[in-house]
Write a protein that holds these residues in place. Structure first.
Motif, PDB file in Angstrom:
ATOM      1  N   TRP A  20       7.067  10.737   3.374  1.00 31.74           N
ATOM      2  CA  TRP A  20       6.247   9.422   3.856  1.00 31.74           C
ATOM      3  C   TRP A  20       7.431   8.304   3.520  1.00 31.74           C
ATOM      4  CZ3 TRP A  20       2.262   6.771   0.316  1.00 31.74           C
ATOM      5  CH2 TRP A  20       1.829   5.740   0.969  1.00 31.74           C
ATOM      6  N   VAL A  21       7.855   7.567   4.573  1.00 30.89           N
ATOM      7  CA  VAL A  21       8.847   6.504   4.596  1.00 30.89           C
ATOM      8  C   VAL A  21       7.981   5.174   4.822  1.00 30.89           C
ATOM      9  CG1 VAL A  21      11.036   5.630   5.560  1.00 30.89           C
ATOM     10  CG2 VAL A  21      10.692   7.976   4.999  1.00 30.89           C
ATOM     11  N   CYS A  22       8.822   4.303   4.214  1.00 23.33           N
ATOM     12  CA  CYS A  22       8.199   2.847   4.377  1.00 23.33           C
ATOM     13  C   CYS A  22       9.400   2.037   4.733  1.00 23.33           C
ATOM     14  CB  CYS A  22       7.366   2.353   3.412  1.00 23.33           C
ATOM     15  SG  CYS A  22       6.883   0.469   3.637  1.00 23.33           S
ATOM     16  N   VAL A  23       9.299   1.283   5.846  1.00 23.79           N
ATOM     17  CA  VAL A  23      10.365   0.517   6.370  1.00 23.79           C
ATOM     18  C   VAL A  23       9.872  -1.103   6.561  1.00 23.79           C
ATOM     19  CG1 VAL A  23      12.469   0.032   7.948  1.00 23.79           C
ATOM     20  CG2 VAL A  23      11.819   2.363   7.263  1.00 23.79           C
ATOM     21  N   LEU A  65       0.846  -1.259   0.104  1.00 28.16           N
ATOM     22  CA  LEU A  65       0.054  -0.073   0.080  1.00 28.16           C
ATOM     23  C   LEU A  65       0.780   1.465   0.055  1.00 28.16           C
ATOM     24  CD1 LEU A  65      -2.824  -1.114   2.609  1.00 28.16           C
ATOM     25  CD2 LEU A  65      -3.131  -0.814  -0.110  1.00 28.16           C
ATOM     26  N   ALA A  66       2.177   1.211   0.236  1.00 29.79           N
ATOM     27  CA  ALA A  66       2.855   2.289   0.367  1.00 29.79           C
ATOM     28  C   ALA A  66       3.526   2.627  -1.015  1.00 29.79           C
ATOM     29  CB  ALA A  66       4.166   2.196   1.290  1.00 29.79           C
ATOM     30  N   LEU A  67       3.671   1.640  -2.005  1.00 34.76           N
ATOM     31  CA  LEU A  67       4.022   1.670  -3.318  1.00 34.76           C
ATOM     32  C   LEU A  67       3.330   2.548  -4.201  1.00 34.76           C
ATOM     33  CD1 LEU A  67       5.039  -2.180  -3.543  1.00 34.76           C
ATOM     34  CD2 LEU A  67       6.652  -0.260  -3.133  1.00 34.76           C
ATOM     35  N   PRO A  68       3.874   3.250  -5.175  1.00 31.01           N
ATOM     36  CA  PRO A  68       3.375   3.929  -6.457  1.00 31.01           C
ATOM     37  C   PRO A  68       2.543   2.950  -7.318  1.00 31.01           C
ATOM     38  CG  PRO A  68       5.662   4.222  -6.558  1.00 31.01           C
ATOM     39  CD  PRO A  68       5.276   3.312  -5.387  1.00 31.01           C
ATOM     40  N   THR A 120       7.855  -6.846   9.900  1.00 37.30           N
ATOM     41  CA  THR A 120       6.988  -5.869  10.458  1.00 37.30           C
ATOM     42  C   THR A 120       7.477  -4.877   9.510  1.00 37.30           C
ATOM     43  OG1 THR A 120       6.868  -6.511  12.680  1.00 37.30           O
ATOM     44  CG2 THR A 120       6.568  -4.095  12.068  1.00 37.30           C
ATOM     45  N   THR A 121       6.268  -3.936   9.218  1.00 41.50           N
ATOM     46  CA  THR A 121       6.340  -2.876   8.229  1.00 41.50           C
ATOM     47  C   THR A 121       6.157  -1.582   9.278  1.00 41.50           C
ATOM     48  OG1 THR A 121       6.102  -3.847   6.115  1.00 41.50           O
ATOM     49  CG2 THR A 121       5.726  -1.557   6.313  1.00 41.50           C
ATOM     50  N   VAL A 122       6.905  -0.477   9.220  1.00 39.92           N
ATOM     51  CA  VAL A 122       6.517   0.834   9.639  1.00 39.92           C
ATOM     52  C   VAL A 122       6.628   1.942   8.679  1.00 39.92           C
ATOM     53  CG1 VAL A 122       7.197   2.389  11.504  1.00 39.92           C
ATOM     54  CG2 VAL A 122       7.701  -0.031  11.833  1.00 39.92           C
ATOM     55  N   TRP A 123       5.421   2.728   8.995  1.00 42.29           N
ATOM     56  CA  TRP A 123       5.266   3.924   8.074  1.00 42.29           C
ATOM     57  C   TRP A 123       5.944   5.141   8.889  1.00 42.29           C
ATOM     58  CZ3 TRP A 123      -0.023   3.567   5.011  1.00 42.29           C
ATOM     59  CH2 TRP A 123      -0.001   2.625   4.050  1.00 42.29           C
ATOM     60  N   ASN A 172      18.539  -7.294   5.107  1.00 39.98           N
ATOM     61  CA  ASN A 172      17.099  -8.059   5.192  1.00 39.98           C
ATOM     62  C   ASN A 172      16.027  -6.778   5.407  1.00 39.98           C
ATOM     63  OD1 ASN A 172      18.171 -10.607   4.892  1.00 39.98           O
ATOM     64  ND2 ASN A 172      18.736 -10.588   7.024  1.00 39.98           N
ATOM     65  N   VAL A 173      16.222  -5.570   5.181  1.00 40.19           N
ATOM     66  CA  VAL A 173      15.255  -4.723   5.403  1.00 40.19           C
ATOM     67  C   VAL A 173      15.455  -3.802   4.138  1.00 40.19           C
ATOM     68  CG1 VAL A 173      14.857  -2.409   6.648  1.00 40.19           C
ATOM     69  CG2 VAL A 173      15.988  -4.232   7.952  1.00 40.19           C
ATOM     70  N   LEU A 174      13.930  -3.739   3.704  1.00 44.02           N
ATOM     71  CA  LEU A 174      13.551  -2.732   2.712  1.00 44.02           C
ATOM     72  C   LEU A 174      13.260  -1.217   3.148  1.00 44.02           C
ATOM     73  CD1 LEU A 174      14.004  -3.371  -0.345  1.00 44.02           C
ATOM     74  CD2 LEU A 174      11.504  -3.775  -0.250  1.00 44.02           C
ATOM     75  N   ALA A 175      13.865  -0.330   2.433  1.00 45.92           N
ATOM     76  CA  ALA A 175      13.277   1.164   3.007  1.00 45.92           C
ATOM     77  C   ALA A 175      13.332   1.940   1.894  1.00 45.92           C
ATOM     78  CB  ALA A 175      14.330   1.656   4.118  1.00 45.92           C
ATOM     79  N   PHE A 176      12.099   2.728   1.678  1.00 41.87           N
ATOM     80  CA  PHE A 176      12.022   3.687   0.516  1.00 41.87           C
ATOM     81  C   PHE A 176      11.157   4.984   1.185  1.00 41.87           C
ATOM     82  CE2 PHE A 176       8.720   0.498  -0.097  1.00 41.87           C
ATOM     83  CZ  PHE A 176       7.585   1.244  -0.159  1.00 41.87           C
ATOM     84  N   ALA A 177      11.346   5.943   0.355  1.00 40.92           N
ATOM     85  CA  ALA A 177      10.924   7.308   0.910  1.00 40.92           C
ATOM     86  C   ALA A 177       9.802   7.643  -0.513  1.00 40.92           C
ATOM     87  CB  ALA A 177      11.714   8.420   1.057  1.00 40.92           C
ATOM     88  N   ARG A 178       8.602   7.932  -0.114  1.00 42.05           N
ATOM     89  CA  ARG A 178       7.825   8.669  -1.069  1.00 42.05           C
ATOM     90  C   ARG A 178       7.930  10.158  -1.021  1.00 42.05           C
ATOM     91  NH1 ARG A 178       3.527   5.755  -3.151  1.00 42.05           N
ATOM     92  NH2 ARG A 178       3.732   7.416  -4.458  1.00 42.05           N
ATOM     93  N   PRO A 179       7.369  10.745  -1.957  1.00 45.22           N
ATOM     94  CA  PRO A 179       7.194  12.221  -1.856  1.00 45.22           C
ATOM     95  C   PRO A 179       6.456  12.787  -0.654  1.00 45.22           C
ATOM     96  CG  PRO A 179       6.884  11.817  -4.104  1.00 45.22           C
ATOM     97  CD  PRO A 179       6.979  10.430  -3.403  1.00 45.22           C
ATOM     98  N   ASN A 180       6.879  13.847   0.032  1.00 41.94           N
ATOM     99  CA  ASN A 180       6.302  14.554   0.913  1.00 41.94           C
ATOM    100  C   ASN A 180       6.668  13.940   2.563  1.00 41.94           C
ATOM    101  OD1 ASN A 180       4.564  16.212  -0.422  1.00 41.94           O
ATOM    102  ND2 ASN A 180       3.249  14.628  -0.854  1.00 41.94           N
TER     103      ASN A 180
END
Length: 574
Positions: free
Chosen positions: A520-523, A394-397, A553-556, A510-518
């Motif tokens: 918003w970060v998903c880890v 749900l965090a992906l474009p 676990t995923t964290v926003w 073993n961790v995936l992290a990305f940032a969306r504009p504004n």
């Protein structure tokens, strides 16, 4: 007005489509779409089969879930030889599901709730009860009626052997002999004869069907096995072994032929004649480099990306899938789609609780064949991983497709008695496949009752007793429930979603992290061990947090005081 008259009199919104469809014409690019399998969603009349009035009664639930659109699996008249994908009439409603009036009422309720409707269309084949096929059987060899399908003379003495040794997707021969000795092709069940898309009348009739439902106010179409419609069968048919060895290069006799895009270019002309244009998404099981044409603006506009369905729960595997599909979406000018579960495959809460099998078609199959006994399902772990994967999705474009019941954390139902199974793969592949019934068991809405609130009577597929623990009514009041997580995640997604891009961030193993504009970060922590908590304000987590990100676990997070174009060099884990 009779039902036949009503069928041919759709309420026209062609000139004034905004009365039913309004807002951004690109709404679909980052939409959350909820798939409803109508037989198993909600039953309004107690016959044990879900129906359209049942869906209408649950529109408040869908509104509260926050989805942008509903994808409705087939609801057309059908003998249900393949769960409704054997269609008798493409411009009507199966009486077991309701009427066209019921369809209009359901659509009006969804529209009032701000939810658009996408319907399934099945162009590769009709049912053997379709008026065209009945006319073909009554007509002689070489007749115009037979030309709508793919008939061939047999081989061997008196043509008693099928034209080739091809097998169907559901097992057994892909050819069926008719009374006068000819054979017809069916790549799926024997009740699903393949259409001949070189026939102009076939093409024109489907264009009429697209207009019929678009005029009613449908926002778009999910196109079943979109890569299979165009076929070119040589006089001398290849063997099944030769057919399987042929490349997907646009010239395969039955799959992903280049001329399939001529069909969908005509469909796009129909879609674009509406204001706003109607959308479409292709179910095209083709190599990734062949997918872009289905998703192009000149074609269907979007194509399913099923790669996450086949990926293990590993950071590198997810990153590869995400990066590759965002690149492909950029090539087509479309947005990609993300799918973790649907009506054809083992639920992802179950897949993630089983040992990973790299064979995409056997993921969870051994477990199903053992009726859920071997290997041992780690149910809690599977659900924990599923919650994490869904938040990442749900965090992906791009657009996210959810399958009914996943928001309740449902697992696959493996121990359905043989006498109750309905999927044709169970009877056509005995001992090798128990079919897809386990993902199609009716939903549990309440803690009690003969079918946990699905119906006033027994459901068409048996529900396990543990469904009571996951009923929607019980989860609605529990802030820690999977339903609550989905509701909050979808609401946050709507608030945070902006441009269709992401930036990969440095991360521990073993961790995936990305940032969306504004900001918003998903880890997502794919490992079983906790990792340090990144800087930022925690918005939502898929499991309970302490001072670290727990395993699986995923964290926003919201980055504090950061702007979208600043460097990420100082982004770190504490």
């Amino acid at each position: 007005m009779t039902d036949a008259e009503h069928r041919d009199k759709a309420p026209s919104t062609h000139q004034g489509g905004a009365s039913l469809l309004s807002g951004d014409p690109n709404w679909w690019r980052q939409a959350v779409v909820y798939q409803i399998y109508p037989r198993s969603f909600a039953d309004s009349n107690g016959d044990g089969i879900g129906d359209l009035p049942g869906i209408t009664s649950r529109v408040p639930y869908l509104r509260d879930l926050g989805v942008d659109a509903v994808w409705l699996s087939p609801f057309y008249p059908s003998a249900l030889a393949d769960g409704g994908y054997d269609v008798d009439d493409y411009r009507n409603v199966d009486p077991r599901f309701g009427t066209l009036d019921d369809f209009d009422e359901m659509l009006a309720a969804l529209t009032e709730a701000g939810i658009k409707l996408i319907i399934d269309i099945v162009p590769n084949h009709t049912s053997n009860q379709h008026e065209w096929f009945r006319a073909a059987l009554a007509a002689p060899k070489g007749s115009p009626e037979r030309d709508k399908y793919l008939f061939r003379d047999g081989t061997g003495p008196d043509g008693e052997e099928p034209p080739s040794d091809w097998t169907s997707a559901f097992g057994g021969s892909a050819w069926e002999r008719v009374e006068d000795g000819q054979w017809y092709l069916h790549r799926f069940a024997v009740e699903q004869p393949d259409l001949n898309w070189d026939n102009r009348e076939v093409r024109e009739d489907f264009l009429q069907t697209l207009r019929f439902w678009s005029d009613r106010g449908v926002a778009g179409f999910r196109v079943d096995v979109a890569h299979m419609t165009a076929k070119r069968l040589p006089d001398e048919l290849p063997t099944m072994e030769q057919l399987r060895a042929m490349p997907f290069d646009g010239n395969h006799p039955t799959l992903d032929r280049d001329e399939v895009h001529e069909i969908y270019a005509e469909w796009r002309e129909v879609f674009n004649s509406y204001d706003p244009p109607r959308t479409a998404v292709a179910e095209a099981w083709v190599p990734a480099h062949r997918r872009a044409r289905y998703a192009s603006a000149e074609g269907l506009g979007q194509a399913f990306n099923f790669d996450l369905l086949q990926a293990p729960f590993e950071a590198e595997a997810f990153r590869d899938v995400i990066a590759r599909n965002l690149e492909l979406a950029a090539q087509s000018g479309s947005s990609t789609t993300w799918v973790l579960s649907n009506h054809d495959l083992v639920r992802h809460a179950t897949r993630y609780g089983l040992p990973y099998d790299p064979d995409e078609f056997k993921q969870g199959r051994q477990w199903l064949l053992s009726r859920g006994t071997e290997p041992v399902l780690e149910a809690d772990r599977g659900l924990r991983r599923a919650r994490a994967a869904t938040m990442l999705e749900l965090a992906l474009p791009g657009s996210a497709y959810l399958y009914q019941g996943e928001e309740l954390g449902l697992h696959e139902v493996a121990d359905i008695p043989d006498h109750a199974r309905q999927d044709p793969t169970f009877t056509r592949k005995p001992g090798r496949d128990v079919g897809r019934d386990g993902v199609r068991v009716p939903l549990p809405w309440s803690l009690e009752g003969p079918s946990f609130g699905f119906s006033d009577g027994p459901p068409h597929l048996p529900q396990p007793s543990w469904f009571a623990e996951l009923a929607a009514s019980g989860q609605a009041e529990d802030a820690a429930s999977t339903l609550a997580l989905y509701r909050e995640a979808i609401a946050l997604r709507h608030r945070l979603q902006s441009e269709e891009r992401l930036e990969w961030l440095e991360n521990p193993p073993n961790v995936l992290a990305f940032a969306r504009p504004n900001g918003w970060v998903c880890v997502t922590n794919f490992s079983a061990e906790p990792v340090g908590m990144p800087d930022g304000e925690v918005l939502l987590a898929s499991s309970t947090l302490t001072t670290a990100v727990p395993g699986e676990t995923t964290v926003w997070l919201q980055r504090c005081g950061r702007h979208r174009h600043e460097t990420d060099a100082d982004w770190h884990y504490s």
